[in-house]
Write an enzyme that holds these catalytic residues in place. Structure first.
Site, PDB file in Angstrom:
ATOM      1  N   LYS A  96     101.300 -41.728  11.331  1.00 22.84           N
ATOM      2  CA  LYS A  96     100.202 -40.944  10.754  1.00 22.84           C
ATOM      3  C   LYS A  96      99.077 -41.813  10.188  1.00 22.84           C
ATOM      4  CE  LYS A  96     102.194 -36.482  10.235  1.00 22.84           C
ATOM      5  NZ  LYS A  96     103.661 -36.667  10.401  1.00 22.84           N
ATOM      6  N   GLU A 118      95.404 -31.268   4.419  1.00 26.68           N
ATOM      7  CA  GLU A 118      96.548 -30.369   4.295  1.00 26.68           C
ATOM      8  C   GLU A 118      97.804 -31.216   4.518  1.00 26.68           C
ATOM      9  OE1 GLU A 118      95.066 -30.981   7.125  1.00 26.68           O
ATOM     10  OE2 GLU A 118      96.807 -31.394   8.373  1.00 26.68           O
ATOM     11  N   SER A 389     108.404 -42.450  16.306  1.00 28.24           N
ATOM     12  CA  SER A 389     107.278 -42.063  15.451  1.00 28.24           C
ATOM     13  C   SER A 389     107.415 -42.437  13.977  1.00 28.24           C
ATOM     14  CB  SER A 389     107.011 -40.565  15.576  1.00 28.24           C
ATOM     15  OG  SER A 389     108.166 -39.808  15.240  1.00 28.24           O
TER      16      SER A 389
HETATM   17  C1  LIG Z   1     104.381 -35.797  11.178  1.00 30.03           C
HETATM   18  C2  LIG Z   1     105.402 -36.466  12.018  1.00 30.03           C
HETATM   19  C3  LIG Z   1     105.665 -36.054  13.346  1.00 30.03           C
HETATM   20  C4  LIG Z   1     105.015 -34.860  13.975  1.00 30.03           C
HETATM   21  O1  LIG Z   1     103.637 -34.911  14.107  1.00 30.03           O
HETATM   22  P1  LIG Z   1     102.908 -35.093  15.498  1.00 30.03           P
HETATM   23  O2  LIG Z   1     101.502 -34.764  15.222  1.00 30.03           O
HETATM   24  O3  LIG Z   1     103.544 -34.129  16.480  1.00 30.03           O
HETATM   25  O4  LIG Z   1     103.114 -36.486  15.933  1.00 30.03           O
HETATM   26  C5  LIG Z   1     106.577 -36.769  14.085  1.00 30.03           C
HETATM   27  N1  LIG Z   1     107.238 -37.821  13.574  1.00 30.03           N
HETATM   28  C6  LIG Z   1     107.030 -38.244  12.299  1.00 30.03           C
HETATM   29  C7  LIG Z   1     107.799 -39.405  11.796  1.00 30.03           C
HETATM   30  C8  LIG Z   1     106.104 -37.586  11.488  1.00 30.03           C
HETATM   31  O5  LIG Z   1     105.905 -38.001  10.226  1.00 30.03           O
END
Ligand SMILES: *Cc1c(COP(=O)(O)O)cnc(C)c1O
Length: 410
Positions: A96, A118, A389
Protein backbone atom coordinates in the site's frame (compact mmCIF):
# COMPACT_ATOMS: atom_id res chain seq x y z
CA UNK A 1 14.37 2.94 -19.89
CA UNK A 2 13.16 5.72 -17.57
CA UNK A 3 10.16 5.22 -15.31
CA UNK A 4 8.16 7.79 -17.31
CA UNK A 5 8.84 5.74 -20.48
CA UNK A 6 7.82 2.50 -18.78
CA UNK A 7 4.61 4.10 -17.49
CA UNK A 8 3.83 5.50 -20.95
CA UNK A 9 3.57 1.90 -22.22
CA UNK A 10 0.76 0.99 -19.81
CA UNK A 11 -2.83 1.04 -21.05
CA UNK A 12 -4.62 4.39 -20.72
CA UNK A 13 -8.36 4.28 -20.09
CA UNK A 14 -10.24 5.88 -23.02
CA UNK A 15 -12.76 8.46 -21.89
CA UNK A 16 -12.08 7.43 -18.31
CA UNK A 17 -13.11 3.82 -18.96
CA UNK A 18 -11.59 0.39 -19.25
CA UNK A 19 -13.96 -1.13 -21.81
CA UNK A 20 -17.43 -0.44 -20.45
CA UNK A 21 -16.16 -0.13 -16.86
CA UNK A 22 -14.93 2.80 -14.77
CA UNK A 23 -16.17 6.31 -15.47
CA UNK A 24 -17.07 9.14 -13.11
CA UNK A 25 -20.41 8.49 -11.39
CA UNK A 26 -20.14 11.29 -8.84
CA UNK A 27 -22.16 14.25 -7.64
CA UNK A 28 -21.93 17.39 -9.78
CA UNK A 29 -20.17 19.12 -6.87
CA UNK A 30 -17.22 16.70 -7.11
CA UNK A 31 -16.63 17.08 -10.85
CA UNK A 32 -14.28 20.10 -10.55
CA UNK A 33 -12.12 18.23 -8.01
CA UNK A 34 -11.75 15.04 -10.04
CA UNK A 35 -11.25 17.12 -13.17
CA UNK A 36 -8.37 18.97 -11.49
CA UNK A 37 -6.92 15.66 -10.30
CA UNK A 38 -7.14 14.12 -13.75
CA UNK A 39 -5.28 17.03 -15.34
CA UNK A 40 -2.62 16.91 -12.61
CA UNK A 41 -2.18 13.15 -12.96
CA UNK A 42 -1.89 13.27 -16.75
CA UNK A 43 0.88 15.87 -16.43
CA UNK A 44 2.71 14.08 -13.61
CA UNK A 45 2.63 10.65 -15.26
CA UNK A 46 4.67 11.83 -18.25
CA UNK A 47 6.99 14.07 -16.21
CA UNK A 48 10.43 12.54 -15.46
CA UNK A 49 10.82 14.94 -12.48
CA UNK A 50 7.71 13.51 -10.84
CA UNK A 51 9.03 9.98 -11.21
CA UNK A 52 12.54 10.79 -10.00
CA UNK A 53 11.00 12.15 -6.81
CA UNK A 54 8.75 9.10 -6.40
CA UNK A 55 11.51 6.61 -7.26
CA UNK A 56 13.95 8.20 -4.80
CA UNK A 57 11.44 7.86 -1.96
CA UNK A 58 10.59 4.28 -2.95
CA UNK A 59 14.28 3.44 -2.73
CA UNK A 60 15.36 5.42 0.35
CA UNK A 61 12.23 5.26 2.45
CA UNK A 62 10.28 2.18 1.36
CA UNK A 63 13.34 0.03 0.66
CA UNK A 64 12.69 -0.84 -2.98
CA UNK A 65 13.28 -2.75 -5.15
CA UNK A 66 11.55 -5.54 -3.27
CA UNK A 67 13.12 -8.96 -3.71
CA UNK A 68 11.93 -11.57 -6.20
CA UNK A 69 12.61 -14.70 -4.18
CA UNK A 70 12.77 -18.24 -5.63
CA UNK A 71 10.71 -20.35 -3.25
CA UNK A 72 12.39 -23.74 -3.72
CA UNK A 73 10.56 -25.82 -1.13
CA UNK A 74 7.14 -24.40 -2.01
CA UNK A 75 7.97 -25.01 -5.69
CA UNK A 76 8.68 -28.66 -4.99
CA UNK A 77 5.38 -29.07 -3.15
CA UNK A 78 3.16 -27.41 -5.72
CA UNK A 79 4.97 -28.73 -8.81
CA UNK A 80 6.02 -25.51 -10.58
CA UNK A 81 8.79 -22.90 -10.34
CA UNK A 82 7.42 -20.38 -7.86
CA UNK A 83 8.87 -16.90 -7.30
CA UNK A 84 7.57 -14.58 -4.59
CA UNK A 85 7.48 -10.82 -5.17
CA UNK A 86 8.19 -9.70 -1.60
CA UNK A 87 6.04 -6.60 -0.98
CA UNK A 88 5.90 -7.75 2.65
CA UNK A 89 9.46 -6.43 3.06
CA UNK A 90 8.48 -2.83 2.28
CA UNK A 91 8.43 -0.26 5.08
CA UNK A 92 4.97 -0.65 6.76
CA UNK A 93 4.81 -4.27 5.60
CA UNK A 94 2.72 -4.27 2.44
CA UNK A 95 2.33 -2.84 -1.06
CA UNK A 96 0.00 0.00 0.00
CA UNK A 97 2.87 2.41 0.70
CA UNK A 98 3.85 2.44 -3.02
CA UNK A 99 0.58 4.14 -3.89
CA UNK A 100 0.63 6.47 -0.89
CA UNK A 101 4.09 7.79 -1.71
CA UNK A 102 3.05 8.57 -5.30
CA UNK A 103 -0.19 10.29 -4.35
CA UNK A 104 1.53 12.31 -1.61
CA UNK A 105 4.12 13.58 -4.10
CA UNK A 106 1.24 14.50 -6.43
CA UNK A 107 -0.64 16.26 -3.59
CA UNK A 108 2.44 18.37 -2.88
CA UNK A 109 2.82 19.26 -6.57
CA UNK A 110 -0.85 20.33 -6.61
CA UNK A 111 -0.27 22.53 -3.56
CA UNK A 112 -2.75 20.61 -1.39
CA UNK A 113 -2.23 21.13 2.31
CA UNK A 114 -4.34 18.36 3.83
CA UNK A 115 -4.63 14.57 3.21
CA UNK A 116 -7.77 12.54 3.78
CA UNK A 117 -8.31 8.81 3.28
CA UNK A 118 -10.75 5.99 3.92
CA UNK A 119 -9.65 2.78 5.54
CA UNK A 120 -11.21 -0.60 6.27
CA UNK A 121 -8.86 -2.81 8.21
CA UNK A 122 -6.61 0.17 8.79
CA UNK A 123 -3.73 -0.83 6.55
CA UNK A 124 -4.31 1.97 4.06
CA UNK A 125 -4.95 4.40 6.93
CA UNK A 126 -1.58 3.52 8.45
CA UNK A 127 0.21 3.87 5.10
CA UNK A 128 -1.45 7.26 4.51
CA UNK A 129 -0.67 8.47 8.04
CA UNK A 130 2.93 7.36 7.44
CA UNK A 131 3.41 9.46 4.30
CA UNK A 132 1.54 12.36 5.92
CA UNK A 133 4.14 12.33 8.72
CA UNK A 134 6.93 12.11 6.16
CA UNK A 135 5.53 15.07 4.20
CA UNK A 136 4.46 17.05 7.31
CA UNK A 137 0.85 17.22 6.08
CA UNK A 138 -2.16 17.09 8.43
CA UNK A 139 -4.06 13.86 7.88
CA UNK A 140 -7.63 12.74 8.62
CA UNK A 141 -8.74 9.15 8.25
CA UNK A 142 -12.35 7.95 7.90
CA UNK A 143 -12.95 4.50 9.32
CA UNK A 144 -16.18 2.60 10.00
CA UNK A 145 -17.02 2.62 13.73
CA UNK A 146 -17.26 -1.17 13.59
CA UNK A 147 -13.73 -1.38 12.14
CA UNK A 148 -12.38 1.12 14.70
CA UNK A 149 -13.29 -1.40 17.39
CA UNK A 150 -12.11 -4.48 15.48
CA UNK A 151 -8.79 -2.91 14.40
CA UNK A 152 -7.85 -0.94 17.50
CA UNK A 153 -4.12 -1.56 17.04
CA UNK A 154 -4.14 0.14 13.63
CA UNK A 155 -6.15 3.04 15.06
CA UNK A 156 -3.42 3.49 17.68
CA UNK A 157 -0.75 3.36 14.96
CA UNK A 158 -2.48 6.09 12.94
CA UNK A 159 -2.81 8.29 16.02
CA UNK A 160 0.85 7.80 16.94
CA UNK A 161 1.73 8.86 13.40
CA UNK A 162 -0.16 12.09 13.99
CA UNK A 163 -3.39 11.38 12.08
CA UNK A 164 -6.93 12.10 13.30
CA UNK A 165 -9.22 9.08 13.01
CA UNK A 166 -12.95 9.73 12.46
CA UNK A 167 -15.20 6.77 13.34
CA UNK A 168 -18.06 6.62 10.80
CA UNK A 169 -21.43 5.71 12.31
CA UNK A 170 -23.55 5.56 9.14
CA UNK A 171 -24.71 2.46 7.22
CA UNK A 172 -22.98 -0.78 8.17
CA UNK A 173 -20.22 1.27 9.87
CA UNK A 174 -17.54 -0.34 7.67
CA UNK A 175 -15.29 0.47 4.70
CA UNK A 176 -17.95 1.42 2.15
CA UNK A 177 -19.43 3.95 4.61
CA UNK A 178 -15.97 5.32 5.40
CA UNK A 179 -15.41 5.89 1.68
CA UNK A 180 -18.74 7.71 1.33
CA UNK A 181 -17.78 9.94 4.26
CA UNK A 182 -14.33 10.70 2.80
CA UNK A 183 -15.96 11.66 -0.51
CA UNK A 184 -18.28 13.98 1.43
CA UNK A 185 -15.31 15.65 3.17
CA UNK A 186 -13.63 16.11 -0.21
CA UNK A 187 -16.70 17.86 -1.70
CA UNK A 188 -16.71 20.29 1.22
CA UNK A 189 -12.96 21.01 1.23
CA UNK A 190 -11.88 20.63 -2.40
CA UNK A 191 -9.68 23.69 -2.37
CA UNK A 192 -6.97 22.50 0.00
CA UNK A 193 -7.65 18.77 0.38
CA UNK A 194 -6.23 15.75 -1.42
CA UNK A 195 -8.24 12.52 -1.18
CA UNK A 196 -5.79 9.60 -1.17
CA UNK A 197 -7.74 6.46 -2.25
CA UNK A 198 -6.17 3.15 -1.26
CA UNK A 199 -6.98 0.84 -4.15
CA UNK A 200 -7.83 0.80 -7.86
CA UNK A 201 -11.41 1.81 -7.02
CA UNK A 202 -13.30 5.12 -7.04
CA UNK A 203 -14.01 7.45 -9.97
CA UNK A 204 -11.57 8.00 -12.85
CA UNK A 205 -8.66 8.90 -12.59
CA UNK A 206 -8.11 6.88 -9.38
CA UNK A 207 -8.17 3.35 -10.85
CA UNK A 208 -5.71 4.44 -13.52
CA UNK A 209 -3.44 6.45 -11.20
CA UNK A 210 -3.29 3.83 -8.44
CA UNK A 211 -2.57 1.06 -10.97
CA UNK A 212 0.25 3.13 -12.50
CA UNK A 213 1.72 3.79 -9.06
CA UNK A 214 1.50 0.11 -8.08
CA UNK A 215 2.95 -1.00 -11.43
CA UNK A 216 6.36 -0.71 -9.82
CA UNK A 217 5.62 -4.25 -8.56
CA UNK A 218 5.24 -5.66 -12.07
CA UNK A 219 7.94 -3.50 -13.65
CA UNK A 220 10.51 -4.69 -11.13
CA UNK A 221 9.29 -8.29 -11.34
CA UNK A 222 9.70 -8.32 -15.11
CA UNK A 223 13.34 -7.19 -14.92
CA UNK A 224 14.03 -9.55 -12.02
CA UNK A 225 12.57 -12.67 -13.66
CA UNK A 226 14.60 -11.94 -16.80
CA UNK A 227 17.73 -11.66 -14.70
CA UNK A 228 16.90 -14.89 -12.86
CA UNK A 229 15.72 -17.21 -15.65
CA UNK A 230 16.09 -15.28 -18.92
CA UNK A 231 12.46 -15.42 -19.94
CA UNK A 232 8.93 -14.24 -19.18
CA UNK A 233 6.88 -16.07 -16.53
CA UNK A 234 4.03 -18.41 -17.51
CA UNK A 235 1.63 -17.08 -14.88
CA UNK A 236 1.16 -14.29 -12.34
CA UNK A 237 -1.00 -14.83 -9.26
CA UNK A 238 -2.21 -12.19 -6.80
CA UNK A 239 -5.04 -11.69 -4.33
CA UNK A 240 -7.81 -9.23 -5.22
CA UNK A 241 -9.65 -7.02 -2.74
CA UNK A 242 -10.05 -3.67 -4.49
CA UNK A 243 -7.40 -5.07 -6.81
CA UNK A 244 -4.39 -2.75 -6.52
CA UNK A 245 -1.57 -5.20 -5.82
CA UNK A 246 -2.87 -7.52 -8.56
CA UNK A 247 -3.28 -4.68 -11.08
CA UNK A 248 0.21 -3.38 -10.27
CA UNK A 249 1.75 -6.81 -10.85
CA UNK A 250 -0.30 -7.59 -13.97
CA UNK A 251 -0.28 -4.26 -15.85
CA UNK A 252 3.23 -4.40 -17.39
CA UNK A 253 2.60 -7.98 -18.61
CA UNK A 254 -0.86 -7.44 -20.12
CA UNK A 255 0.38 -7.21 -23.73
CA UNK A 256 2.08 -10.60 -23.55
CA UNK A 257 -0.78 -13.05 -24.10
CA UNK A 258 1.45 -15.98 -23.10
CA UNK A 259 1.51 -14.78 -19.51
CA UNK A 260 -1.57 -16.03 -17.65
CA UNK A 261 -3.01 -13.53 -15.17
CA UNK A 262 -4.81 -15.04 -12.20
CA UNK A 263 -6.58 -12.97 -9.53
CA UNK A 264 -7.79 -14.64 -6.35
CA UNK A 265 -10.80 -13.32 -4.43
CA UNK A 266 -12.02 -14.16 -0.94
CA UNK A 267 -14.70 -16.86 -0.88
CA UNK A 268 -15.17 -16.39 2.89
CA UNK A 269 -17.36 -19.18 4.25
CA UNK A 270 -17.92 -20.36 0.67
CA UNK A 271 -19.39 -18.50 -2.33
CA UNK A 272 -22.59 -20.58 -2.04
CA UNK A 273 -23.21 -19.32 1.55
CA UNK A 274 -23.52 -15.68 0.51
CA UNK A 275 -20.90 -14.78 3.16
CA UNK A 276 -17.95 -13.90 0.94
CA UNK A 277 -16.13 -11.07 -0.88
CA UNK A 278 -15.84 -12.73 -4.30
CA UNK A 279 -17.12 -9.75 -6.28
CA UNK A 280 -15.95 -10.78 -9.76
CA UNK A 281 -16.83 -14.44 -9.18
CA UNK A 282 -20.34 -13.94 -7.81
CA UNK A 283 -21.31 -10.25 -8.08
CA UNK A 284 -23.06 -8.33 -10.82
CA UNK A 285 -22.34 -5.18 -12.82
CA UNK A 286 -23.21 -2.04 -10.88
CA UNK A 287 -21.93 1.32 -9.66
CA UNK A 288 -20.14 1.86 -6.36
CA UNK A 289 -18.02 4.80 -5.17
CA UNK A 290 -18.12 6.59 -8.50
CA UNK A 291 -17.23 3.81 -10.90
CA UNK A 292 -18.96 1.06 -12.83
CA UNK A 293 -17.64 -2.39 -12.12
CA UNK A 294 -18.79 -5.56 -10.40
CA UNK A 295 -20.46 -5.20 -7.00
CA UNK A 296 -21.96 -7.47 -4.36
CA UNK A 297 -25.65 -6.80 -3.80
CA UNK A 298 -28.55 -8.27 -1.88
CA UNK A 299 -30.63 -10.37 -4.25
CA UNK A 300 -33.15 -12.31 -2.24
CA UNK A 301 -34.89 -9.99 0.21
CA UNK A 302 -36.39 -6.51 0.51
CA UNK A 303 -32.89 -5.00 0.25
CA UNK A 304 -32.74 -6.25 -3.37
CA UNK A 305 -30.10 -4.37 -5.36
CA UNK A 306 -28.53 -2.65 -2.35
CA UNK A 307 -24.81 -3.09 -1.73
CA UNK A 308 -24.24 -6.17 0.42
CA UNK A 309 -21.82 -6.58 3.30
CA UNK A 310 -18.70 -8.45 2.17
CA UNK A 311 -17.19 -11.13 4.38
CA UNK A 312 -13.66 -12.49 4.60
CA UNK A 313 -11.28 -13.63 7.33
CA UNK A 314 -8.86 -11.11 5.79
CA UNK A 315 -10.08 -7.59 6.45
CA UNK A 316 -8.17 -6.23 3.43
CA UNK A 317 -10.22 -8.30 0.95
CA UNK A 318 -13.49 -7.37 2.60
CA UNK A 319 -14.79 -4.89 -0.03
CA UNK A 320 -18.09 -5.29 -1.93
CA UNK A 321 -16.62 -3.69 -5.08
CA UNK A 322 -13.56 -4.24 -7.28
CA UNK A 323 -11.46 -2.09 -9.59
CA UNK A 324 -12.97 -1.48 -13.06
CA UNK A 325 -9.86 -2.62 -14.94
CA UNK A 326 -10.27 -6.08 -13.38
CA UNK A 327 -13.89 -6.11 -14.57
CA UNK A 328 -12.60 -5.32 -18.07
CA UNK A 329 -9.92 -8.03 -17.89
CA UNK A 330 -12.57 -10.51 -16.78
CA UNK A 331 -14.91 -9.45 -19.60
CA UNK A 332 -12.20 -9.78 -22.26
CA UNK A 333 -10.91 -13.05 -20.79
CA UNK A 334 -7.43 -11.54 -20.39
CA UNK A 335 -7.37 -12.46 -16.68
CA UNK A 336 -8.98 -15.31 -14.77
CA UNK A 337 -10.47 -14.91 -11.31
CA UNK A 338 -10.64 -17.70 -8.74
CA UNK A 339 -11.97 -17.62 -5.18
CA UNK A 340 -10.59 -19.30 -2.05
CA UNK A 341 -12.32 -19.72 1.33
CA UNK A 342 -11.18 -18.59 4.79
CA UNK A 343 -10.15 -22.16 5.60
CA UNK A 344 -8.18 -22.56 2.37
CA UNK A 345 -6.40 -19.25 3.01
CA UNK A 346 -5.49 -20.30 6.54
CA UNK A 347 -4.11 -23.63 5.30
CA UNK A 348 -2.07 -21.76 2.66
CA UNK A 349 -0.68 -19.35 5.28
CA UNK A 350 0.44 -22.36 7.32
CA UNK A 351 1.96 -23.99 4.23
CA UNK A 352 4.02 -20.92 3.31
CA UNK A 353 5.21 -20.59 6.91
CA UNK A 354 6.22 -24.27 7.08
CA UNK A 355 7.93 -24.48 3.66
CA UNK A 356 9.57 -21.06 3.35
CA UNK A 357 9.68 -19.52 6.82
CA UNK A 358 7.51 -16.61 5.68
CA UNK A 359 4.40 -15.48 7.59
CA UNK A 360 2.26 -13.75 5.00
CA UNK A 361 -0.88 -11.64 5.45
CA UNK A 362 -4.24 -13.45 5.32
CA UNK A 363 -5.03 -11.48 2.15
CA UNK A 364 -1.88 -12.80 0.47
CA UNK A 365 -2.66 -16.34 1.64
CA UNK A 366 -5.60 -16.42 -0.81
CA UNK A 367 -3.10 -16.15 -3.68
CA UNK A 368 -0.94 -18.90 -2.17
CA UNK A 369 -4.07 -21.07 -1.86
CA UNK A 370 -4.57 -20.96 -5.65
CA UNK A 371 -1.04 -22.17 -6.43
CA UNK A 372 -1.88 -25.87 -6.81
CA UNK A 373 -4.48 -25.07 -9.46
CA UNK A 374 -2.22 -22.64 -11.33
CA UNK A 375 0.77 -25.01 -11.11
CA UNK A 376 -1.31 -27.80 -12.69
CA UNK A 377 -1.96 -25.53 -15.67
CA UNK A 378 1.68 -24.50 -16.27
CA UNK A 379 3.49 -27.77 -15.43
CA UNK A 380 6.59 -28.41 -13.32
CA UNK A 381 8.94 -26.27 -15.43
CA UNK A 382 6.37 -23.49 -15.58
CA UNK A 383 7.31 -20.22 -13.92
CA UNK A 384 4.82 -18.55 -11.60
CA UNK A 385 5.28 -15.17 -9.91
CA UNK A 386 3.12 -14.68 -6.82
CA UNK A 387 2.45 -11.19 -5.48
CA UNK A 388 3.33 -11.49 -1.79
CA UNK A 389 1.30 -8.42 -0.92
CA UNK A 390 2.02 -8.17 2.81
CA UNK A 391 3.35 -9.64 6.02
CA UNK A 392 1.25 -11.52 8.54
CA UNK A 393 2.08 -9.89 11.87
CA UNK A 394 -1.18 -7.93 11.87
CA UNK A 395 -3.16 -11.18 11.51
CA UNK A 396 -1.59 -13.31 14.22
CA UNK A 397 -4.43 -12.83 16.73
CA UNK A 398 -7.03 -13.78 14.10
CA UNK A 399 -4.98 -16.79 13.02
CA UNK A 400 -4.44 -17.97 16.61
CA UNK A 401 -8.16 -17.69 17.44
CA UNK A 402 -9.18 -19.46 14.27
CA UNK A 403 -6.71 -22.30 14.82
CA UNK A 404 -8.05 -22.88 18.33
CA UNK A 405 -11.71 -22.74 17.22
CA UNK A 406 -11.88 -23.91 13.58
CA UNK A 407 -14.78 -22.54 11.58
CA UNK A 408 -15.17 -19.41 13.72
CA UNK A 409 -14.26 -16.01 12.38
CA UNK A 410 -13.36 -13.81 15.33
C1 LIG B 1 -5.09 -4.01 1.46
C2 LIG B 1 -4.39 -5.29 1.19
C3 LIG B 1 -4.77 -6.14 0.13
C4 LIG B 1 -5.96 -5.87 -0.75
O1 LIG B 1 -5.92 -4.71 -1.49
P1 LIG B 1 -5.72 -4.69 -3.06
O2 LIG B 1 -6.07 -3.32 -3.46
O3 LIG B 1 -6.65 -5.73 -3.66
O4 LIG B 1 -4.31 -5.05 -3.33
C5 LIG B 1 -4.03 -7.27 -0.10
N1 LIG B 1 -2.98 -7.61 0.67
C6 LIG B 1 -2.59 -6.83 1.71
C7 LIG B 1 -1.43 -7.26 2.53
C8 LIG B 1 -3.27 -5.65 2.00
O5 LIG B 1 -2.89 -4.89 3.04
Amino acid sequence: MSTADEIARLVEPTGGRFGEFGGQYVAETLMPAIGELEVAWRAARSDPDFWSEVDALLEDYVGRPSRLYRAARLSAEVGAQVFLKREDLNHTGAHKINNCIGQAVLARRMGKRRLIAETGAGQHGVATATVAALFALPCEIYMGAEDVVRQSLNVERMRLLGATVHPVESGTRTLKDAMNEALRDWVTNVGDTFYLIGSVAGPHPYPWMVRDLQSVIGREAMAQIYAAVGRMPDALVACVGGGSNAAGLFAPFVDDENVKLVGVEAAGDGVETGRHAATLTAGRVGVLHGSKSYVLTHEDDERMGQIAHAHSISAGLDYPGVGPEHAAWKASGRATYLARTDDQALAALERLARTEGILCALETAHAIAALDEVAASVGKDGIIIVGLSGRGDKDMVTVAQRRSTPGQVP
